[in-house]
Design a protein around this motif. Sequence first.
Motif, PDB file in Angstrom:
ATOM      1  N   ALA A 276       0.927  -1.133  -0.005  1.00 29.62           N
ATOM      2  CA  ALA A 276      -0.137   0.028   0.107  1.00 29.62           C
ATOM      3  C   ALA A 276       0.931   1.394   0.126  1.00 29.62           C
ATOM      4  N   VAL A 277       1.865   1.224   0.686  1.00 30.12           N
ATOM      5  CA  VAL A 277       2.783   2.396   0.798  1.00 30.12           C
ATOM      6  C   VAL A 277       3.574   2.610  -0.349  1.00 30.12           C
ATOM      7  N   LEU A 278       3.900   1.571  -1.166  1.00 28.81           N
ATOM      8  CA  LEU A 278       4.636   1.708  -2.293  1.00 28.81           C
ATOM      9  C   LEU A 278       3.678   2.149  -3.413  1.00 28.81           C
ATOM     10  N   LEU A 279       2.422   1.573  -3.722  1.00 28.51           N
ATOM     11  CA  LEU A 279       1.493   2.286  -4.621  1.00 28.51           C
ATOM     12  C   LEU A 279       1.338   3.544  -4.250  1.00 28.51           C
ATOM     13  N   PHE A 280       1.003   4.089  -3.048  1.00 26.42           N
ATOM     14  CA  PHE A 280       0.659   5.336  -2.805  1.00 26.42           C
ATOM     15  C   PHE A 280       1.602   6.384  -2.779  1.00 26.42           C
ATOM     16  N   CYS A 281       2.837   6.059  -2.244  1.00 28.17           N
ATOM     17  CA  CYS A 281       3.779   6.953  -2.476  1.00 28.17           C
ATOM     18  C   CYS A 281       4.716   6.932  -3.951  1.00 28.17           C
ATOM     19  N   SER A 282       4.409   5.951  -4.598  1.00 29.46           N
ATOM     20  CA  SER A 282       4.908   6.042  -6.139  1.00 29.46           C
ATOM     21  C   SER A 282       4.049   7.151  -7.050  1.00 29.46           C
ATOM     22  N   VAL A 283       2.648   7.030  -6.513  1.00 33.45           N
ATOM     23  CA  VAL A 283       1.556   8.135  -7.241  1.00 33.45           C
ATOM     24  C   VAL A 283       2.214   9.525  -6.635  1.00 33.45           C
ATOM     25  N   LYS A 284       2.519   9.643  -5.425  1.00 28.21           N
ATOM     26  CA  LYS A 284       2.799  10.947  -5.043  1.00 28.21           C
ATOM     27  C   LYS A 284       3.977  11.449  -5.566  1.00 28.21           C
ATOM     28  N   VAL A 291      11.148  14.786  -5.357  1.00 29.71           N
ATOM     29  CA  VAL A 291      10.832  13.575  -4.803  1.00 29.71           C
ATOM     30  C   VAL A 291      11.253  13.819  -3.498  1.00 29.71           C
ATOM     31  N   ARG A 292      10.395  13.241  -2.340  1.00 28.31           N
ATOM     32  CA  ARG A 292      10.607  13.264  -0.967  1.00 28.31           C
ATOM     33  C   ARG A 292      11.422  11.841  -0.714  1.00 28.31           C
ATOM     34  N   PRO A 293      12.205  11.757   0.219  1.00 24.49           N
ATOM     35  CA  PRO A 293      12.817  10.442   0.726  1.00 24.49           C
ATOM     36  C   PRO A 293      11.875   9.232   0.764  1.00 24.49           C
ATOM     37  N   ASP A 294      10.517   9.389   1.466  1.00 22.86           N
ATOM     38  CA  ASP A 294       9.976   8.380   1.644  1.00 22.86           C
ATOM     39  C   ASP A 294       9.225   7.958   0.102  1.00 22.86           C
ATOM     40  N   PRO A 358      -4.413  16.254  -0.489  1.00 24.33           N
ATOM     41  CA  PRO A 358      -4.450  15.766  -1.694  1.00 24.33           C
ATOM     42  C   PRO A 358      -4.129  14.360  -1.836  1.00 24.33           C
ATOM     43  N   LEU A 359      -4.506  13.806  -2.842  1.00 28.72           N
ATOM     44  CA  LEU A 359      -4.455  12.452  -3.411  1.00 28.72           C
ATOM     45  C   LEU A 359      -4.930  11.296  -2.481  1.00 28.72           C
ATOM     46  N   LYS A 360      -5.948  11.841  -1.698  1.00 28.27           N
ATOM     47  CA  LYS A 360      -6.476  11.067  -0.809  1.00 28.27           C
ATOM     48  C   LYS A 360      -7.346   9.930  -1.245  1.00 28.27           C
ATOM     49  N   TYR A 361      -7.781  10.007  -2.307  1.00 24.53           N
ATOM     50  CA  TYR A 361      -8.449   9.044  -3.150  1.00 24.53           C
ATOM     51  C   TYR A 361      -7.601   7.820  -3.703  1.00 24.53           C
ATOM     52  N   TRP A 362      -6.180   8.307  -4.054  1.00 21.82           N
ATOM     53  CA  TRP A 362      -5.527   7.257  -4.489  1.00 21.82           C
ATOM     54  C   TRP A 362      -4.918   6.618  -3.209  1.00 21.82           C
ATOM     55  N   ARG A 363      -5.012   7.158  -2.101  1.00 23.43           N
ATOM     56  CA  ARG A 363      -4.729   6.386  -0.832  1.00 23.43           C
ATOM     57  C   ARG A 363      -5.569   5.373  -0.552  1.00 23.43           C
ATOM     58  N   VAL A 364      -7.124   5.803  -0.607  1.00 18.40           N
ATOM     59  CA  VAL A 364      -8.281   4.937  -0.496  1.00 18.40           C
ATOM     60  C   VAL A 364      -7.964   3.654  -1.263  1.00 18.40           C
ATOM     61  N   ALA A 366      -5.222   2.577  -2.949  1.00 20.28           N
ATOM     62  CA  ALA A 366      -4.152   1.378  -2.649  1.00 20.28           C
ATOM     63  C   ALA A 366      -4.420   0.757  -1.502  1.00 20.28           C
ATOM     64  N   ALA A 367      -5.134   1.181  -0.279  1.00 19.50           N
ATOM     65  CA  ALA A 367      -5.538   0.531   0.601  1.00 19.50           C
ATOM     66  C   ALA A 367      -6.412  -0.574   0.363  1.00 19.50           C
ATOM     67  N   ALA A 368      -7.386  -0.050  -0.549  1.00 21.91           N
ATOM     68  CA  ALA A 368      -8.697  -1.182  -0.819  1.00 21.91           C
ATOM     69  C   ALA A 368      -7.925  -2.319  -1.957  1.00 21.91           C
ATOM     70  N   ILE A 369      -7.212  -1.893  -2.624  1.00 25.11           N
ATOM     71  CA  ILE A 369      -6.731  -2.985  -3.681  1.00 25.11           C
ATOM     72  C   ILE A 369      -5.834  -3.946  -2.850  1.00 25.11           C
ATOM     73  N   VAL A 370      -4.868  -3.640  -1.951  1.00 24.42           N
ATOM     74  CA  VAL A 370      -4.251  -4.399  -1.093  1.00 24.42           C
ATOM     75  C   VAL A 370      -5.160  -5.347  -0.108  1.00 24.42           C
ATOM     76  N   ILE A 371      -5.987  -4.716   0.533  1.00 23.05           N
ATOM     77  CA  ILE A 371      -6.947  -5.339   1.457  1.00 23.05           C
ATOM     78  C   ILE A 371      -7.619  -6.390   0.462  1.00 23.05           C
ATOM     79  N   ALA A 372      -8.282  -5.846  -0.518  1.00 22.31           N
ATOM     80  CA  ALA A 372      -8.879  -7.059  -1.291  1.00 22.31           C
ATOM     81  C   ALA A 372      -8.171  -8.116  -2.049  1.00 22.31           C
TER      82      ALA A 372
END
Length: 688
Positions: A276-284, A291-294, A358-364, A366-372
Amino acid sequence: MQLSPWTRLSVPAAIAGIMALSLIFLILRSTGLYPGVMGDEYTYDTMSRLMPFSAAYIPDYLYLAVYRLTNLCGDGFFACSRIMNSIFFVAAAPFIYSVARRFCSVPVAVLIVVLSMMGPVNSYTAYFMPEAMFFLSFWVCVAFYLSLDGHASVKSWLILGLLMGASSLIKPHALFALPAFCLCIFFFAYKARDDWFRSGLKGASILVFTTFFVKFLVSLIFAGKAGLTLFGSFYNSQLEQSASSLQRYLDIIEATPRIVEGHLLANALMFGTSLAVLLFCSVKALNSKVVRPDEKIAFFSLAVLLNLVVIVGLFSASVAGSNTIETAFRLHLRYYDFMFPLLFIAVGAQLNQTHAAPLKYWRVAAAAIVIAAIAYAAFTKMQPFTPSHIDGPEIYSYTLFVKWFMCMAALSALSVLLWWKSARLGAMLFLFIYLPVSVSVSTAITSATLRNRMVIDEFDKAGLFAKSYIPAAELPRLVVIGENIAATLRALVYVDDIGATRDLSYVPGSVYSTSQTPPDKKWVLAIGDVKFAEGEFKLLKLNGFTLAKKVSSLYPLVIDFSSSLWSDAVMNISGFSQTEAWGAWSASPVASVEFSEPLPPVFDLLLTASAFGPNANQVFDIRVGEGHFPLTIGDGKQIYTVRVTNPGNAKALSIKIPEPTSPLELGVSSDTRTLGLGLSTLEIRLVN
């Protein structure tokens, strides 16, 4: 951030302590284990210890050169390889720490080192395989690469290419990571500078060119022209067989998505928060100007993971069905589990982050895909995929017990859900609760599985017995057969001779005959219930296996006195001194040979012989039973023939020396042996 003097001192001490404790644990755990990965361990053992580099069919020349040192350990070569594996594995700890410290606090970076050292991936230190050494080389490359930025110099890319080239000489799989590295070079250059394409192209080109230049140059030095191969004859032959037609290409492409699905489900189940972190932070990272460190560690980790998963999927699809073990549902996580600490670090970088609007829907999303994905993996219990403790000790440990599997799936999903609400809280649950529990239990299961190989089985016993029973000079003339084709390789590991092979013509349940045995083979080691053709073999039956020897025509029978290896027809030879390059001297008044069966009633005795000193041109009395057969032998080596009759079925032949004399008595040398007859060969031929 300034580190206190105490911290500057305590961190190296902590890392050193982790390394020391891990090293002790790994060495103790693997002590006394019998080989477990039959095909791979036999392959790397024989290539590194018994073959010239030019004959190696996987171009791991740096690994082969280093592990050739295990020859110094004699029969303890396996134990030595495990000690070396453990040293290489724990040597990766400082590099993992240096990467983690770029994105995490000191305590978290230290925790990630602990989790990395104690994870199930350390099980590869118990095998005679290059995984542990490759683990170190990968993390050296990653640590150096992540120290660079979009403004890195040409020198930096040259050094990285040197490191990647060296890594590919440990396992050619390092080459598979190049696309991900090159993608990141372009991406980070794009985010850092205006001339990003020219800079990225230059960096990626230098990296790729240097990697292949180092690989082929070192290969040429080690193996000559035979070393100028990308993956070696082993993988090349597999690829050629797999890509035999256009339809085969289409079949591979069709099967790959299903295999990739299995890998993604396994990773989602075990490291859901990381994905989830990899997907969301890559979109960010794609949406931010800088590009921030995370975001950097997430984008890099995702690129490497997806790159390797797709390549592993293609490889698995290409070899599926090639044997009973290779199926489309076999999960080869070991081709990329060396990168799992990157997933831990990506989550560790979230501990100081807060989610913005910003990008909160991308976070949702990412979490939804991984939980599914976690829910689907839990519902199917990873069926029909078949994890194993060798290919993927991490996912194998999850699927071993249903309750444990479901609990960890729930905890993984909870961690993702909590991360969706709060990056910090989700990362804390994942790093401080979920991962320690996962690593502890998985490593305990993996260790228990490894320790099952403390119990010797019939394949181990058969190989050890054959090694000790068969004369060393005849080990190349051995074939091994058995119902379990893969396990027969374990017996060959103990035989420890490159000439010994398996006879794959044997069909379980059938009668094995000499016509099946390769012409250059004499011994057959049969493991299990194998039936032999009557009268064609001499059998030595033991518990669980049989050692058989071809029955061949006894005559003509030749005894070579320059060799210490006698025919089975010879029971004992006495009266001779030690063997020399040309033969042996008699060293007593009577030299004799005792045979296991009566000698023929009439035969010709051929001696390639010479007499010593005063014995020259004198009569040597040859006696067989009651018969005496005089023979005059000169001082030069010649072939002498005597017709011998043996009406009494005697089993012994003796030669009386006329005047046994030492070189010392003649003033020739200080040799005190009483010599008389120099014998090169003794041959018995039937008379028709």
